[in-house]
Design a protein around this motif. Sequence first.
Motif, mmCIF file in Angstrom:
data_model
loop_
_atom_site.group_PDB
_atom_site.id
_atom_site.type_symbol
_atom_site.label_atom_id
_atom_site.label_comp_id
_atom_site.label_asym_id
_atom_site.label_seq_id
_atom_site.Cartn_x
_atom_site.Cartn_y
_atom_site.Cartn_z
ATOM 1 N N ARG A 183 -12.251 -45.294 -39.960
ATOM 2 C CA ARG A 183 -11.614 -46.121 -38.935
ATOM 3 C C ARG A 183 -11.898 -45.625 -37.507
ATOM 4 O O ARG A 183 -11.290 -46.113 -36.559
ATOM 5 C CB ARG A 183 -10.093 -46.209 -39.166
ATOM 6 N N LEU A 184 -12.818 -44.692 -37.361
ATOM 7 C CA LEU A 184 -13.142 -44.177 -36.024
ATOM 8 C C LEU A 184 -13.717 -45.287 -35.138
ATOM 9 O O LEU A 184 -13.519 -45.280 -33.915
ATOM 10 C CB LEU A 184 -14.137 -43.022 -36.132
ATOM 11 N N HIS A 185 -14.408 -46.239 -35.780
ATOM 12 C CA HIS A 185 -15.035 -47.339 -35.022
ATOM 13 C C HIS A 185 -14.012 -48.207 -34.298
ATOM 14 O O HIS A 185 -14.359 -48.965 -33.396
ATOM 15 C CB HIS A 185 -15.871 -48.209 -35.974
ATOM 16 N N THR A 186 -12.731 -48.117 -34.681
ATOM 17 C CA THR A 186 -11.694 -48.955 -34.050
ATOM 18 C C THR A 186 -11.211 -48.378 -32.719
ATOM 19 O O THR A 186 -10.503 -49.059 -31.971
ATOM 20 C CB THR A 186 -10.478 -49.119 -34.986
ATOM 21 N N LEU A 187 -11.591 -47.142 -32.409
ATOM 22 C CA LEU A 187 -11.012 -46.463 -31.236
ATOM 23 C C LEU A 187 -11.624 -46.901 -29.913
ATOM 24 O O LEU A 187 -10.908 -47.315 -28.993
ATOM 25 C CB LEU A 187 -11.152 -44.943 -31.409
ATOM 26 N N MET A 188 -12.938 -46.790 -29.759
ATOM 27 C CA MET A 188 -13.554 -47.028 -28.453
ATOM 28 C C MET A 188 -13.338 -48.457 -27.932
ATOM 29 O O MET A 188 -13.123 -48.646 -26.731
ATOM 30 C CB MET A 188 -15.049 -46.695 -28.508
ATOM 31 N N PRO A 189 -13.349 -49.487 -28.783
ATOM 32 C CA PRO A 189 -13.023 -50.824 -28.268
ATOM 33 C C PRO A 189 -11.632 -50.893 -27.629
ATOM 34 O O PRO A 189 -11.433 -51.602 -26.641
ATOM 35 C CB PRO A 189 -13.105 -51.712 -29.525
ATOM 36 N N GLU A 190 -10.682 -50.127 -28.186
ATOM 37 C CA GLU A 190 -9.335 -50.110 -27.602
ATOM 38 C C GLU A 190 -9.327 -49.382 -26.253
ATOM 39 O O GLU A 190 -8.633 -49.775 -25.325
ATOM 40 C CB GLU A 190 -8.345 -49.446 -28.568
ATOM 41 N N VAL A 191 -10.103 -48.300 -26.159
ATOM 42 C CA VAL A 191 -10.212 -47.571 -24.885
ATOM 43 C C VAL A 191 -10.734 -48.504 -23.797
ATOM 44 O O VAL A 191 -10.192 -48.566 -22.679
ATOM 45 C CB VAL A 191 -11.131 -46.334 -25.028
ATOM 46 N N ILE A 192 -11.781 -49.254 -24.126
ATOM 47 C CA ILE A 192 -12.377 -50.181 -23.160
ATOM 48 C C ILE A 192 -11.380 -51.276 -22.787
ATOM 49 O O ILE A 192 -11.225 -51.627 -21.608
ATOM 50 C CB ILE A 192 -13.672 -50.790 -23.730
ATOM 51 N N LYS A 193 -10.691 -51.808 -23.791
ATOM 52 C CA LYS A 193 -9.760 -52.908 -23.537
ATOM 53 C C LYS A 193 -8.625 -52.489 -22.607
ATOM 54 O O LYS A 193 -8.326 -53.186 -21.621
ATOM 55 C CB LYS A 193 -9.175 -53.420 -24.868
ATOM 56 N N VAL A 194 -7.993 -51.339 -22.876
ATOM 57 C CA VAL A 194 -6.852 -50.946 -22.038
ATOM 58 C C VAL A 194 -7.315 -50.556 -20.635
ATOM 59 O O VAL A 194 -6.593 -50.765 -19.654
ATOM 60 C CB VAL A 194 -6.019 -49.812 -22.684
ATOM 61 N N TYR A 195 -8.546 -50.009 -20.537
ATOM 62 C CA TYR A 195 -9.101 -49.700 -19.209
ATOM 63 C C TYR A 195 -9.295 -50.984 -18.412
ATOM 64 O O TYR A 195 -8.883 -51.074 -17.246
ATOM 65 C CB TYR A 195 -10.429 -48.960 -19.354
ATOM 66 N N ASP A 196 -9.930 -51.975 -19.040
ATOM 67 C CA ASP A 196 -10.162 -53.246 -18.354
ATOM 68 C C ASP A 196 -8.845 -53.909 -17.961
ATOM 69 O O ASP A 196 -8.723 -54.488 -16.876
ATOM 70 C CB ASP A 196 -10.984 -54.188 -19.246
ATOM 71 N N ASN A 197 -7.849 -53.813 -18.835
ATOM 72 C CA ASN A 197 -6.542 -54.407 -18.525
ATOM 73 C C ASN A 197 -5.872 -53.711 -17.343
ATOM 74 O O ASN A 197 -5.185 -54.351 -16.549
ATOM 75 C CB ASN A 197 -5.628 -54.342 -19.749
ATOM 76 N N SER A 198 -6.079 -52.395 -17.226
ATOM 77 C CA SER A 198 -5.463 -51.675 -16.108
ATOM 78 C C SER A 198 -6.071 -52.082 -14.768
ATOM 79 O O SER A 198 -5.458 -51.911 -13.717
ATOM 80 C CB SER A 198 -5.604 -50.156 -16.298
ATOM 81 N N LYS A 199 -7.300 -52.621 -14.810
ATOM 82 C CA LYS A 199 -7.991 -53.066 -13.593
ATOM 83 C C LYS A 199 -7.866 -54.578 -13.377
ATOM 84 O O LYS A 199 -8.448 -55.127 -12.438
ATOM 85 C CB LYS A 199 -9.487 -52.715 -13.698
ATOM 86 N N ARG A 200 -7.134 -55.238 -14.246
ATOM 87 C CA ARG A 200 -7.048 -56.702 -14.192
ATOM 88 C C ARG A 200 -6.365 -57.180 -12.912
ATOM 89 O O ARG A 200 -5.337 -56.628 -12.497
ATOM 90 C CB ARG A 200 -6.275 -57.219 -15.411
ATOM 91 N N GLU A 201 -6.945 -58.220 -12.311
ATOM 92 C CA GLU A 201 -6.353 -58.828 -11.118
ATOM 93 C C GLU A 201 -5.959 -60.267 -11.434
ATOM 94 O O GLU A 201 -6.766 -61.032 -11.981
ATOM 95 C CB GLU A 201 -7.340 -58.780 -9.942
#
Length: 437
Positions: free
Chosen positions: A335-353
């Motif tokens: 299940r390691l493959h599930t981690l990096m997509p979540e990192v990217i998603k929450v990063y993008d959400n933190s920058k959302r305007e």
Amino acid sequence: MSLPTIALVGRPNVGKSTIFNRLVGKKKAIIEDTPGVTRDRIYGTGAYLDYKFNVIDTGGIDIANDAFNREIKAQAELAIDEADIVIFIVDGKDGITTNDLVVRDILKRSNKKVIVAINKVDNKKSNENIYDFYELGFDCYIPVSGSHNIGINDLLQEATCDFKKSTEEEYDSNIIKFCVIGRPNVGKSSLVNAILNEERVIVSDVAGTTRDTVDTLFNYEKRPFVVIDTAGIRKKGKIYETIEKYSLLRSMKAIDRSDVCLVVINAQEGIIEHDKHIASYAIEAGKALVLVVNKWDTIDDKEHGIKEFTKKIRAEFQFLSYVPIVFLSAKTKKRLHTLMPEVIKVYDNSKREIKTSILNDVITDAVTLQAPPSYKGKRLKIYFTAQTGIAPPKFTFHVNNKGLVHFSYERYLENKIRENFDLEGTPIVFQFKNRNE
């Protein structure tokens, strides 16, 4: 470049917490006249001119030989070891005491730069005691009054004179920085190794000093990342072996430098109170988060277990209801493959305007659906809302009277914003302003 660290040490009830609050610019430490209120180390970030730094407030060191005081002494020694500068706080009204001499001996052994802050110097009697403290044998003495904000600028000027200015970015802005934080032995380093071995595109390994974290630059799906491992170096010695929270300062430093924080939990042990403390530091710093349940290979009923463990986490971490949870095994890489997509998603959400007109439509609908509660015949009115920041997203509400904002209604507005916009994984900040501000 990690931030330099200032440790505040001294015997009980000399005003360390008051000075801590002055240095970090907020009332974070509890202030009471009772000796021993600050039992553990408290961490914060301060700034002076172009300098930023970490500050540690320690419990008062007492010669009383009970288990409680031994632990405080060990915590203080650890803080001294982690610090670049030590501010030794003494009481200008009392003069030198036996406990002051105990602290002095600890500091002499540390070979750190020490500034003696003679606190409570706000009257004639305490001024007369200043020169008595030269007996301690240090080079620098600064009279201050934490409660009256006297001499604090002089103290900061001396403390930061050898620091480097915090004006340059450490990495390019397009590089996503994430740290791996958590209690000892939850598998932080194993997780970092698993991520890097999986991708096999390490550009460089940059190791800091023995007190610093370890950064590794790598690429994932053609995007550059830096992973900051807070568990790469484990010091030897009784203090580090017996005090579980030894890693907290390193976690604080890593949190400060990161865009995203991975809070790692041990699936075998379940959730422990200290996990919540670590997560709360990341929230306070405004960082995006992912909860990572590691060692999932040790759980027998994995599919049913995920549902049950998720329920448990949501109950225990109610303040993290918006944070995604990833279940994996760093050891087996399941299940390691599930981690990096979540990192990217929450990063993008933190920058959302969010577009102002759409945001105001959502707030108007929310108020129509549930009007704010009235207080003494008055009711909160929201005239206009705008997003005024990112990382984390910040929303400013222009209202008739910000004193009418009830925390339950603020939570209701947050829920409505989260329902309408994808802000999973990122804290959001509300600011209320009166119309005439």
